[in-house]
Design a protein around this motif. Structure first.
Motif, PDB file in Angstrom:
ATOM      1  N   LYS A   1       0.832  -1.179   0.000  1.00 60.47           N
ATOM      2  CA  LYS A   1       0.000   0.000   0.000  1.00 60.47           C
ATOM      3  C   LYS A   1       0.874   1.238   0.000  1.00 60.47           C
ATOM      4  CE  LYS A   1      -3.912   0.448   1.036  1.00 60.47           C
ATOM      5  NZ  LYS A   1      -5.045   0.809   0.187  1.00 60.47           N
TER       6      LYS A   1
ATOM      7  N   THR B   1       1.728   4.488   1.625  1.00 63.58           N
ATOM      8  CA  THR B   1       1.528   5.143   2.910  1.00 63.58           C
ATOM      9  C   THR B   1       2.248   6.474   2.911  1.00 63.58           C
ATOM     10  OG1 THR B   1       3.440   3.999   3.829  1.00 63.58           O
ATOM     11  CG2 THR B   1       1.282   2.976   4.152  1.00 63.58           C
ATOM     12  N   ALA B   2       1.881   7.327   3.834  1.00 62.51           N
ATOM     13  CA  ALA B   2       2.493   8.640   3.895  1.00 62.51           C
ATOM     14  C   ALA B   2       2.638   9.069   5.340  1.00 62.51           C
ATOM     15  CB  ALA B   2       1.646   9.654   3.130  1.00 62.51           C
TER      16      ALA B   2
ATOM     17  N   PHE C   1      -8.482   8.835   2.230  1.00 59.58           N
ATOM     18  CA  PHE C   1      -8.386   8.711   0.777  1.00 59.58           C
ATOM     19  C   PHE C   1      -9.494   7.769   0.344  1.00 59.58           C
ATOM     20  CE2 PHE C   1      -6.320   9.197  -3.186  1.00 59.58           C
ATOM     21  CZ  PHE C   1      -5.307  10.130  -3.020  1.00 59.58           C
TER      22      PHE C   1
ATOM     23  N   ARG D   1       1.563   8.674  -7.752  1.00 62.90           N
ATOM     24  CA  ARG D   1       0.566   8.413  -6.704  1.00 62.90           C
ATOM     25  C   ARG D   1       1.160   8.612  -5.316  1.00 62.90           C
ATOM     26  NH1 ARG D   1      -1.133   3.853 -10.162  1.00 62.90           N
ATOM     27  NH2 ARG D   1       0.143   2.452  -8.904  1.00 62.90           N
ATOM     28  N   SER D   2       2.409   8.209  -5.130  1.00 67.25           N
ATOM     29  CA  SER D   2       3.034   8.374  -3.820  1.00 67.25           C
ATOM     30  C   SER D   2       3.198   9.850  -3.484  1.00 67.25           C
ATOM     31  CB  SER D   2       4.388   7.653  -3.766  1.00 67.25           C
ATOM     32  OG  SER D   2       5.332   8.274  -4.619  1.00 67.25           O
TER      33      SER D   2
ATOM     34  N   LYS E   1      -0.233  11.059  -2.394  1.00 64.82           N
ATOM     35  CA  LYS E   1      -0.566  10.559  -1.062  1.00 64.82           C
ATOM     36  C   LYS E   1       0.147  11.378   0.013  1.00 64.82           C
ATOM     37  CE  LYS E   1      -2.610   6.963   1.156  1.00 64.82           C
ATOM     38  NZ  LYS E   1      -3.937   6.393   0.940  1.00 64.82           N
ATOM     39  N   ASN E   2       1.390  11.735  -0.246  1.00 62.92           N
ATOM     40  CA  ASN E   2       2.158  12.513   0.723  1.00 62.92           C
ATOM     41  C   ASN E   2       1.599  13.915   0.913  1.00 62.92           C
ATOM     42  OD1 ASN E   2       4.046  10.569   1.448  1.00 62.92           O
ATOM     43  ND2 ASN E   2       5.413  11.067  -0.242  1.00 62.92           N
TER      44      ASN E   2
ATOM     45  N   LEU F   1      -4.161   3.126  -3.383  1.00 61.44           N
ATOM     46  CA  LEU F   1      -4.417   4.418  -2.757  1.00 61.44           C
ATOM     47  C   LEU F   1      -5.473   4.380  -1.662  1.00 61.44           C
ATOM     48  CD1 LEU F   1      -4.469   6.798  -5.868  1.00 61.44           C
ATOM     49  CD2 LEU F   1      -2.828   6.871  -3.988  1.00 61.44           C
TER      50      LEU F   1
ATOM     51  N   ASP G   1      -7.928   4.246   1.329  1.00 61.77           N
ATOM     52  CA  ASP G   1      -8.240   3.922   2.724  1.00 61.77           C
ATOM     53  C   ASP G   1      -9.617   3.272   2.763  1.00 61.77           C
ATOM     54  OD1 ASP G   1      -5.883   5.148   3.802  1.00 61.77           O
ATOM     55  OD2 ASP G   1      -6.831   7.106   3.540  1.00 61.77           O
TER      56      ASP G   1
END
Length: 289
Positions: A22, A24-25, A79, A220-221, A224-225, A247, A249
């Motif tokens: 997944k 994550t951030a 998200f 995408r990362s 997400k951040n 992405l 949640d």
């Protein structure tokens, strides 16, 4: 990550998508504010199918039901990802949340009926598929444009633009013009421009659909951040099941204007049904490639 998913996807059990697959951030509590959850209750949207209008007849063209008594709860500061085939009503839904489409039913921002809120009071950022950047402006000025329009001071503009550019991996591109950027970089600029003003809700309509598949994971990362930094409530639309699972949640599957299933990706794919099965099979195929 792809190898791990491939090895675990066959049965789609609770561990079919290990946590390290997944995106994550890191969250920064000091920057976070309370954001609204979005509740959609019995929303229906219909419009005339102009493609089937008979020019020789005075009859109205048949109606298309874009959303059919649709209800869903999109969690605050999460998200939320909507997946579904083209034409299932995904874009129509987020346009209604943004206040850009009329609808029957109710949409709430926390406990407040959206009908009682102006578009400004909803504090929504909308990121469409197209980049829509100002071609004569630099990356810095494109991102800064909503802050300048709101009358923010020079120091605040500089600090916020540089901060979000760093999170999106754009800090070395601030002096470039859009024509000097790749498609993915241009879309990140558009996302930075939408989020720099710190909206309460961000609606993203397949922002990376025109970007090379191999580059999407990195992009995408970044997204997400930056969402973790701002803490806004996100509703993200895609037809790419792998992107959705990476992405989300909370995942929502739509079909023909209706909600098929919602929950965490693991909860959703434990269920059975023709539409869910199709996406589960598509995820397995994408993981094997």
């Amino acid at each position: 990550c792809d190898k791990t998913v491939k090895n675990n996807i066959k049965n789609v059990t609770a561990d079919f998508l290990p946590s390290h697959c997944k995106i994550t951030a890191v969250k920064h509590p000091a920057l976070r504010r309370k954001m609204p959850g979005i509740s959609v209750k019995d929303v229906t949207i219909k419009y005339a199918d102009k493609s089937k209008k008979d020019k020789k007849s005075k009859k109205e063209p048949p109606e298309i039901i874009a959303l059919d008594n649709f209800s869903a709860d999109f969690d605050d500061e999460k998200f939320n990802v909507i997946i579904g085939a083209s034409g299932c009503g995904k874009t129509t839904l987020i346009r209604a949340v943004a206040g850009l489409s009329d609808y029957e039913g109710e949409i709430f921002f926390d406990e407040t009926d959206a009908m009682e809120l102006t578009v400004k009071d909803r504090n929504v950022a909308y990121v469409p598929q197209g980049y829509s950047l100002y071609p004569s402006m630099t990356v810095f000025d494109n991102i800064a444009s909503p802050l300048k329009a709101a009358g923010a001071g020079r120091e605040e503009v500089t600090e916020r633009v540089k901060s979000i550019a760093k999170t999106l991996g754009l800090e070395l591109l601030l002096n470039r013009k859009p024509k000097e950027l790749s498609g993915g970089q241009q879309q990140l600029v558009a996302i930075g421009r939408a989020l720099v003003r710190r909206p309460s809700v961000c609606l993203m309509d397949e922002p990376f659909s025109n970007v090379d598949v191999k580059k999407r994971a990195v992009l995408r990362s970044y997204v997400k951040n930056v969402v973790a930094d701002t803490g806004c409530t996100v509703i993200y639309v895609t037809h790419d099941v792998k992107e959705a699972v990476a992405l989300a949640d909370k995942l929502f599957i739509m079909n023909e204007g209706k909600l098929v299933a919602s929950g965490t990706p693991i909860e959703v794919f434990k269920r059975r049904g023709p539409v869910i099965d199709d996406f589960r099979n598509a995820l397995a195929e994408r993981s094997i490639v």
